[in-house]
Design a protein around this motif. Structure first.
Motif, mmCIF file in Angstrom:
data_model
loop_
_atom_site.group_PDB
_atom_site.id
_atom_site.type_symbol
_atom_site.label_atom_id
_atom_site.label_comp_id
_atom_site.label_asym_id
_atom_site.label_seq_id
_atom_site.Cartn_x
_atom_site.Cartn_y
_atom_site.Cartn_z
ATOM 1 N N VAL A 1 -5.138 3.246 6.530
ATOM 2 C CA VAL A 1 -4.462 2.346 6.185
ATOM 3 C C VAL A 1 -2.880 2.837 5.900
ATOM 4 O O VAL A 1 -2.048 2.597 6.394
ATOM 5 C CB VAL A 1 -4.795 1.421 5.076
ATOM 6 N N ALA A 2 -3.034 3.657 4.843
ATOM 7 C CA ALA A 2 -1.433 4.379 4.278
ATOM 8 C C ALA A 2 -1.883 5.480 3.382
ATOM 9 O O ALA A 2 -2.980 5.500 2.873
ATOM 10 C CB ALA A 2 -0.827 3.363 3.519
ATOM 11 N N TRP B 1 -5.171 5.035 1.448
ATOM 12 C CA TRP B 1 -6.032 3.929 1.276
ATOM 13 C C TRP B 1 -6.727 3.948 2.703
ATOM 14 O O TRP B 1 -5.975 4.092 3.922
ATOM 15 C CB TRP B 1 -5.409 2.719 0.935
ATOM 16 N N PHE B 2 -7.931 3.583 2.909
ATOM 17 C CA PHE B 2 -8.666 3.573 4.141
ATOM 18 C C PHE B 2 -9.339 2.058 3.764
ATOM 19 O O PHE B 2 -9.374 1.533 2.558
ATOM 20 C CB PHE B 2 -9.511 4.469 4.364
ATOM 21 N N SER C 1 6.071 8.264 3.028
ATOM 22 C CA SER C 1 4.691 7.192 3.063
ATOM 23 C C SER C 1 4.491 7.235 4.594
ATOM 24 O O SER C 1 5.428 7.191 5.352
ATOM 25 C CB SER C 1 4.958 6.040 2.262
ATOM 26 N N TYR C 2 3.187 6.803 4.763
ATOM 27 C CA TYR C 2 2.646 6.665 6.051
ATOM 28 C C TYR C 2 1.813 5.478 6.092
ATOM 29 O O TYR C 2 1.136 5.170 5.390
ATOM 30 C CB TYR C 2 1.870 7.768 6.629
ATOM 31 N N TYR C 3 1.909 4.903 7.297
ATOM 32 C CA TYR C 3 1.231 3.432 7.439
ATOM 33 C C TYR C 3 0.577 3.346 8.701
ATOM 34 O O TYR C 3 1.153 3.932 9.839
ATOM 35 C CB TYR C 3 2.019 2.272 7.352
ATOM 36 N N THR C 4 -0.820 2.859 8.874
ATOM 37 C CA THR C 4 -1.183 2.471 10.165
ATOM 38 C C THR C 4 -0.082 1.144 10.818
ATOM 39 O O THR C 4 0.523 0.555 10.034
ATOM 40 C CB THR C 4 -2.637 1.948 10.115
ATOM 41 N N THR D 1 2.787 -2.001 1.308
ATOM 42 C CA THR D 1 3.724 -0.800 0.671
ATOM 43 C C THR D 1 2.769 0.058 -0.005
ATOM 44 O O THR D 1 2.217 -0.692 -1.028
ATOM 45 C CB THR D 1 4.732 -1.563 0.105
ATOM 46 N N ILE D 2 2.714 1.281 -0.130
ATOM 47 C CA ILE D 2 1.900 1.922 -0.932
ATOM 48 C C ILE D 2 3.188 2.752 -2.019
ATOM 49 O O ILE D 2 4.394 3.074 -1.452
ATOM 50 C CB ILE D 2 1.433 3.290 -0.218
#
Length: 120
Positions: A46-47, A34-35, A56-59, A67-68
């Protein structure tokens, strides 16, 4: 690959929303994410989530609140957003790519945006 985002809306600060992204084909080979783009600002990451969902990766600004997740059997991805803040207001875009996630991830496939508005 065509992506369809949904789930945006208006919510009060502290509330939650769940965004969904449906893909037109099987997602198990895709890194998805997601952006978002706030009014007057550049689009930002965003993620993201790896092919099988193991990573998973997050800003930083959303860590601990968003939570993605993904369901490859249904060709979908979701973003659960909790404790929303007015600064989370933006158009949210789902995106996907065949390449592995990296610090400069630039997805090839994009969905249309879904608007999230957080009122104070």
């Amino acid at each position: 690959v065509q992506l369809q985002a949904s789930g945006g809306g208006l919510v009060q600060a502290g509330g939650c929303l769940r965004l969904s992204c449906a893909a037109s084909e099987r997602t198990y080979t895709l890194v998805m994410g997601w952006f978002r783009q706030a009014p007057g600002k550049e689009r930002e990451f965003v993620a993201a989530i790896s092919w099988a969902g193991g990573n998973s990766y997050y800003t930083d600004s959303v860590k601990g609140r968003f939570t993605i997740s993904r369901d490859n059997a249904k060709n979908t991805m979701s973003l659960q957003m909790n404790s929303l803040k007015p600064e989370d207001t933006a158009i949210y875009y789902c995106a996907a790519d065949l390449r592995k996630y990296g610090s400069m991830w630039s997805p090839q496939y994009w969905g249309q945006g879904t608007l999230v508005t957080v009122s104070s």
